[in-house]
Design an enzyme around this catalytic site. Structure first.
Site, PDB file in Angstrom:
ATOM      1  N   GLU A 470     -10.760   6.143   0.668  1.00 38.76           N
ATOM      2  CA  GLU A 470     -10.701   6.274  -1.051  1.00 38.76           C
ATOM      3  C   GLU A 470     -11.416   4.862  -1.378  1.00 38.76           C
ATOM      4  O   GLU A 470     -11.597   4.869  -2.737  1.00 38.76           O
ATOM      5  CB  GLU A 470      -9.346   6.516  -1.757  1.00 38.76           C
ATOM      6  N   GLU A 614       4.707   3.049   1.611  1.00 32.08           N
ATOM      7  CA  GLU A 614       3.281   3.571   1.727  1.00 32.08           C
ATOM      8  C   GLU A 614       2.455   2.502   2.746  1.00 32.08           C
ATOM      9  O   GLU A 614       1.705   2.942   3.668  1.00 32.08           O
ATOM     10  CB  GLU A 614       2.566   3.826   0.531  1.00 32.08           C
TER      11      GLU A 614
END
Length: 677
Positions: A470, A614
Site C-alpha cells: 500500500e 499489527e
C-alpha cells in the site's frame, strides 16, 4: 557471588522460563501492571469481552455486525455495546480495588476459552472469578465467582450495567419474575446508536446455588441515566466457599427484530440452564473446535503461541452468521470493525482448511453483498461486481474519503472471488458453487474484463491502482493486482466447466494478455515504475502463494531474496513474514523459514498475554490478520498442505531443525490428520 551460585541461578531461570512456556493451553499473567497492559479477548464469534487490569472489570464489550455512522471518516463504524459484566465486590463494607488486594493474577485457558482472575483480600478472603463468552449461545456471557472466606465475612456483590458514551436515549429497567421454583431478577438497559439506526439492548441476572426461597435478596439501584445496578449481601462462614454467577445477553436490532425482549428471554434461558450446564456445553463446543489443531513438538513457546493464534481465529468467527472478521476481530474498535482483504486472503484460508463450516460464513458475507458490489462497479463505469476495500454491514464502500485505497485498491475484488473458488475446491460442493460461488466468480470476472485497458497483445494493462503493497499508490500493472485478476478470470472459467455452463471466452483472452513485469535482473517487478523502493508488505511474493502464478522454484527464490531485503524492520504488518516463512518452508529451507516465523510475531507481542499487534512495537492488538498469515505458514508452509481444484493435497516441505514434528488434525471436510517429521 561465586560461580556455582551463578550457575544455579541461571539453571533456575532457564527452568522457570521453560516451565512457563510448557503449558500449551494456558497463558498466565502473574504480575498485572495497569500501565503496561494489553487486554486479551474472550469471544464466541459474536460477542467479545476484552479484559481489564482492574478486578471485576472488563474493558469493553463488542458485538459483531453492530455498526453505525459516527466517529472516523463519515463511515459506518463498530460500536461498543453495554458493559454487562462490570461488577463490584465489598467485603466487610470495604470496596475491593487494585490497591487493596494482593497476588492479583489473571490467565486465559484457550482450550476452554475461559478467562480467570484470582486475588487475596488481606487475611479475610480468597477470590476467584472466571468469565466466558458462551460458544453455544452467541449472544450470552457468563461470569462465575467463588469467594473463600478465611474468617467470617459479609460480602456485598453488585452487577453494574453501564452504557458507553456514544449511545443515546438510554432506558433502564429492572424486573423480578417470580415462579414457584425460581425467581429471576433482570437488570436491563436499552439505547439507540448515535444516529438512531440501531437499538442496542443488554440484560443480566444473578445465578445462585441456594434452593429457591433461600437465595439472597436482590436490590436494584438507579444511579444515573447511563448506569444502574443490582446487588445482594451474604454472610460467609470461615472456611466456606460461596459461589454465585452473572449471566447476561447483549443483542441489537441488527441481529433481531425485537432486541429488548430477546435480550431478556436469552438471559432467562441462561438462568434456567444454570452455571454448570452453561459451562459444560461451552466446553463441549470448544472441544469440537479443537479437534482441528496444530501441534508442534520441540518448541514449547511456539506451541503456546500457535494455540493463541488459532484461539483468536476461532474466536473471531462463527459458523452460520454470514459475518466476516475485521483485522482486529472483536478485540475492540480497531479498524472500526471493517472487513478488508485481511479476512478473505489472510484469515480465511486457515479457517477453510481447519473449519470449512466457519469459513463458509466469510464467503456468505460477501455473497450477501454482491448487489452492492455490482452497484459499485456501475458507479465506476465498470461491468460486473467491484467489491469495496472497506466493508461493513451494507456492503457499500466504507473507506474514509481521504484514503486512496477506497477507490483504487481493486485487488480486493479478486481476493473475494478466489476465496469463493477455494471454498469449492476444499468442499467440492457443486450446489454451493452454482448458487453462490458462480454468481461471485462470474461477476468479478466481468469486472476485470471491463477493468483492463486493451493496448494490444500482452498489454491488457491495469492502470492506476493501489498495490497490495500500500505504499505504492496509483501505479500501473501492479504484480499482485494483475496476477490476482488473472487467477480470478481463470477460476471463473474453471467454475463454468465444473457446472457445465459456457464461460465467456473473453475471460480467457483477457487472462492471457495481462502482463506480469520483470526487471533487468530477472526479479518480478512490483509495478511498472518500481525501482527498488522499500515495501510495506508482501506483494510480488504472493504470486508464488497463494496465487500460484509463479511456480518455478528458482524464480520464487529470486523474488524472495530480493523483496525480503525491501521490507523495513518497523512499520510493516505481521503477515508479510508469514509468507516468507511459507515459501522458504516449501523451498526446503526450514531454518530460514523458522527465522521469519519468529520474526513475524515475536517483536509484535504485547504484555501480559503475548497479544499480537499489527507492527513491531505496535500497540493495537489483537491483529488477527497476522495470526492468519502465520497459521497459513504452518499449514501450507511447514505442513505442505495445498488447496487444489481436487481438494486439499500435500506437497513437499521442510520443518525447522529444532522441531521434532508437526501434526495437523481435523483437516478439511473429512477431518484428516497430517504428520510431518
Amino acid at each position: 557471588m561465586n560461580r556455582l551460585h551463578t550457575i544455579i541461578i541461571v539453571i533456575t531461570l532457564l527452568f522457570s522460563t521453560s516451565a512457563n512456556a510448557q503449558d500449551e493451553w494456558v497463558i498466565k499473567a502473574d504480575k498485572i501492571d495497569p500501565a503496561n497492559y494489553y487486554g486479551i479477548t474472550v469471544v464466541n464469534g459474536m460477542i467479545g469481552i476484552v479484559s481489564s487490569p482492574e478486578p471485576f472489570k472488563v474493558k469493553n464489550v463488542v458485538l459483531a455486525g453492530a455498526y453505525d455512522l459516527y466517529g472516523r471518516g463519515r463511515v459506518s463504524n463498530f460500536l461498543n455495546s453495554f458493559n454487562l459484566l462490570n461488577m463490584y465486590l465489598e467485603i466487610n463494607g470495604k470496596r475491593i480495588d487494585a490497591g487493596n488486594i494482593r497476588n492479583f493474577k489473571q490467565q486465559l485457558d484457550m482450550q476452554s476459552a475461559a478467562f480467570t482472575a484470582t486475588f487475596d483480600y488481606g487475611d479475610e478472603a480468597l477470590v476467584k472469578y472466571t468469565y466466558y463468552s458462551l460458544r453455544q449461545l452467541p449472544f450470552t456471557v457468563l461470569m462465575d465467582i467463588a469467594i473463600t472466606a478465611k474468617k467470617p465475612i459479609t460480602i456485598t456483590a453488585a452487577s453494574v450495567m453501564e452504557a458507553p458514551d456514544a449511545l443515546k436515549d438510554v432506558q433502564n429497567y429492572y424486573n423480578e419474575i417470580d415462579r414457584p421454583h425460581v425467581t429471576i431478577s433482570l437488570l436491563t438497559s436499552t439505547a439507540k446508536s448515535p444516529t438512531g439506526k440501531l437499538q442496542l439492548c443488554a440484560s443480566n441476572t444473578f445465578l445462585f446455588n441456594e434452593p429457591h426461597g433461600q437465595e439472597p435478596r436482590v436490590i436494584h439501584e438507579m444511579w444515573d441515566n447511563n448506569m444502574h445496578l443490582m446487588k445482594f449481601s451474604k454472610v460467609i462462614a470461615a472456611g466456606e466457599t460461596y459461589r454465585y454467577g452473572v449471566a447476561g445477553s447483549s443483542i441489537t436490532s441488527a441481529h433481531d427484530a425485537d432486541p429488548l425482549n430477546q435480550a431478556e428471554r436469552l438471559t432467562m434461558f441462561a438462568k434456567l440452564e444454570g452455571s454448570d450446564r452453561l459451562i459444560q456445553f461451552h466446553k463441549n463446543a470448544w472441544a469440537d473446535l479443537w479437534k482441528s489443531d496444530i501441534k508442534t513438538e520441540g518448541d514449547a513457546q511456539a506451541q503456546q503461541d500457535v494455540h493463541s493464534m488459532l484461539y483468536h481465529l476461532y474466536s473471531f468467527s462463527r459458523a452460520g452468521t454470514a459475518y466476516s472478521p475485521s483485522p482486529m476481530g472483536l478485540s475492540g474498535l480497531g479498524y472500526n470493525g471493517h472487513v478488508f482483504w485481511d479476512a478473505d486472503l489472510w484469515m480465511y484460508p486457515a479457517l477453510l482448511v481447519l473449519h470449512p463450516e466457519i469459513a463458509k460464513s466469510l464467503v456468505d458475507y460477501r455473497f450477501q453483498r454482491l448487489g452492492a458490489a455490482k452497484q459499485n462497479a456501475f458507479s465506476h463505469g465498470y461491468q460486473g461486481a467491484m467489491f469495496p476495500w472497506e466493508s461493513a454491514d451494507s456492503g457499500l464502500e466504507e473507506t474514509p474519503v481521504w484514503a486512496l485505497s477506497g477507490p483504487f485498491e481493486h485487488h480486493i475484488t479478486a481476493d473475494v472471488a478466489l476465496a469463493a473458488w477455494n471454498y469449492y475446491c476444499v468442499t467440492q460442493d457443486k450446489q454451493w458453487l452454482q448458487e453462490k460461488g458462480w454468481p461471485i466468480l462470474s461477476a468479478t470476472a466481468d469486472f476485470w474484463a471491463s477493468r483492463v485497458e486493451r493496448n494490444g497483445t500482452g498489454h491488457y494493462d491495469i492502470k492506476d491502482v493501489v498495490a497490495a503493497d500500500e505504499w505504492a499508490e496509483n501505479v500501473d500493472n501492479n504484480a499482485y493486482t494483475n496476477a490476482a485478476a488473472i487467477a480470478n478470470l481463470k477460476a471463473a472459467t474453471a467454475a463454468a466447466k465444473v457446472l457445465g455452463v459456457k464461460a465467456d471466452p473473453d475471460w480467457d483472452l483477457v487472462a492471457q494478455n495481462i502482463p506480469i513485469l520483470k526487471m533487468a535482473n530477472g526479479v518480478t517487478r512490483e509495478f511498472a515504475s518500481y525501482n527498488g523502493e522499500g515495501i510495506k508488505q508482501a506483494d510480488v511474493n504472493l504470486l508464488a502463494y497463494p496465487l500460484k502464478t509463479i511456480t518455478d522454484n528458482m524464480q520464487v527464490k529470486k523474488d524472495l531474496e530480493y523483496y525480503e531485503t525491501r521490507v523495513p524492520n518497523e512499520g510493516t504488518p505481521a503477515m508479510t513474514q508469514g509468507i516468507f516463512t511459507l515459501l522458504y518452508a516449501r523451498l526446503g529451507n526450514g531454518d530460514k523459514a523458522y527465522h521469519f516465523f519468529k520474526d513475524a510475531y515475536e517483536p509484535n507481542l504485547n504484555p501480559p498475554f503475548r497479544v499480537i499487534a499489527e507492527t513491531k512495537g505496535g500497540t493495537n492488538p489483537y491483529f488477527a490478520t497476522g495470526a492468519g498469515g502465520i497459521i497459513q505458514s504452518l499449514l501450507m508452509g511447514f505442513g505442505g498442505l495445498d488447496i487444489t481444484p481436487e481438494g486439499i493435497m500435500q506437497i513437499k516441505s521442510k520443518l525447522p531443525s529444532n522441531w521434532k514434528s508437526l501434526t495437523i488434525t481435523g483437516v478439511g471436510p473429512d477431518k484428516k490428520t497430517y504428520v510431518i517429521k
